[in-house]
Design a protein around this motif. Sequence first.
Motif, PDB file in Angstrom:
ATOM      1  N   UNK A   6       0.831  -1.197   0.000  1.00 19.67           N
ATOM      2  CA  UNK A   6       0.000   0.000   0.000  1.00 19.67           C
ATOM      3  C   UNK A   6       0.869   1.251   0.000  1.00 19.67           C
ATOM      4  N   UNK A   7       0.540   2.179  -0.912  1.00 23.32           N
ATOM      5  CA  UNK A   7       1.316   3.405  -1.076  1.00 23.32           C
ATOM      6  C   UNK A   7       0.457   4.619  -0.729  1.00 23.32           C
ATOM      7  N   UNK A   8       1.073   5.586  -0.026  1.00 20.14           N
ATOM      8  CA  UNK A   8       0.402   6.854   0.266  1.00 20.14           C
ATOM      9  C   UNK A   8       0.534   7.763  -0.946  1.00 20.14           C
ATOM     10  N   UNK A   9      -0.603   8.126  -1.512  1.00 17.62           N
ATOM     11  CA  UNK A   9      -0.623   8.936  -2.733  1.00 17.62           C
ATOM     12  C   UNK A   9      -1.440  10.192  -2.481  1.00 17.62           C
ATOM     13  N   UNK A  10      -0.929  11.333  -2.951  1.00 23.80           N
ATOM     14  CA  UNK A  10      -1.674  12.588  -2.916  1.00 23.80           C
ATOM     15  C   UNK A  10      -2.097  12.896  -4.341  1.00 23.80           C
ATOM     16  N   UNK A  11      -3.391  12.917  -4.578  1.00 23.44           N
ATOM     17  CA  UNK A  11      -3.912  13.129  -5.921  1.00 23.44           C
ATOM     18  C   UNK A  11      -3.711  14.572  -6.366  1.00 23.44           C
ATOM     19  N   UNK A  12      -4.006  14.834  -7.618  1.00 25.69           N
ATOM     20  CA  UNK A  12      -3.825  16.181  -8.161  1.00 25.69           C
ATOM     21  C   UNK A  12      -4.736  17.198  -7.487  1.00 25.69           C
ATOM     22  N   UNK A  13      -5.906  16.747  -6.983  1.00 25.11           N
ATOM     23  CA  UNK A  13      -6.798  17.652  -6.258  1.00 25.11           C
ATOM     24  C   UNK A  13      -6.562  17.597  -4.742  1.00 25.11           C
ATOM     25  N   UNK A  14      -5.332  17.196  -4.340  1.00 21.90           N
ATOM     26  CA  UNK A  14      -4.870  17.252  -2.944  1.00 21.90           C
ATOM     27  C   UNK A  14      -5.701  16.377  -2.005  1.00 21.90           C
ATOM     28  N   UNK A  15      -5.995  15.173  -2.428  1.00 26.45           N
ATOM     29  CA  UNK A  15      -6.678  14.192  -1.590  1.00 26.45           C
ATOM     30  C   UNK A  15      -5.703  13.068  -1.280  1.00 26.45           C
ATOM     31  N   UNK A  16      -5.537  12.763   0.011  1.00 21.83           N
ATOM     32  CA  UNK A  16      -4.604  11.712   0.426  1.00 21.83           C
ATOM     33  C   UNK A  16      -5.320  10.365   0.448  1.00 21.83           C
ATOM     34  N   UNK A  17      -4.787   9.402  -0.270  1.00 28.73           N
ATOM     35  CA  UNK A  17      -5.380   8.064  -0.341  1.00 28.73           C
ATOM     36  C   UNK A  17      -4.275   7.025  -0.207  1.00 28.73           C
TER      37      UNK A  17
END
Length: 256
Positions: free
Chosen positions: A76-87
């Motif tokens: 599992x990787x911590x990703x910050x989307x282009x609209x600044x949402x952490x998933x």
Amino acid sequence: MTQLFSSTELFTGSMIFLVIALFFSAFRILREYERGVIFLLGRFYQVKGPGFIIVIPFIQQMVKVDLRIVVMDVPSQDVISRDNVSVKVNAVIYFRVIDPQKAIINVENYLQATSQLAQTTLRSVLGQHELDEMLANRDMLNADIQAILDVRTDSWGIKVSNVEIKHVDLNESMIRAIAKQAEAERTRRAKVIHATGEMEASSQLTQAANKLSQEPDAIMLRYLQTLTEIAGEKNSTIIFPLPMELISGLVKSEKK
């Protein structure tokens, strides 16, 4: 003399046993899905297999390579989307070795190297997209990640055949926000459908009114039909509106 002869025979027997052991150790059998990368005095010689092969002891060394498809789970990787949402996103990749020579010589550990490259590529690609795209366009994202991995691992003799994003985990606050957004979208669609229905109904009513206005007697028939429908409800009281034009017509008829 007997003691010396026995020692000589023992030494000879040991040497013969050692030669026979070395002779048989040169024979190897590789399965259909295995290949052997042969090094001659430390330098690459050739790739052998499958089946029966000969590896000369001390002079040649063999590194065995498995050609079957490897299923590797990407943590599992911590990703910050282009609209600044952490998933948190995890995936699985499917790959296999197609060139044993490159897989052994060009990279120290191709399994670990592929795993690390998959993790960094997953974060890099998903970080360029918004959350809605992660949730709705997984096939497109899978294809993008697979294409990038396939190009970068080509020099390692590896073919990445497929990449599948398994889970996109959201925190509780984001789940509630998405639920509110979905509820608002359903409410908007309901209002649009209701307004569209009202518009269509008004158009049909306008056409019906124009049709009835062309025949004065038609409106009387329509009122009588409505009265019949109301009477079928078994109501004790019926309030039935009468148009002024109808009453005026009746009064004029009586005067005549």
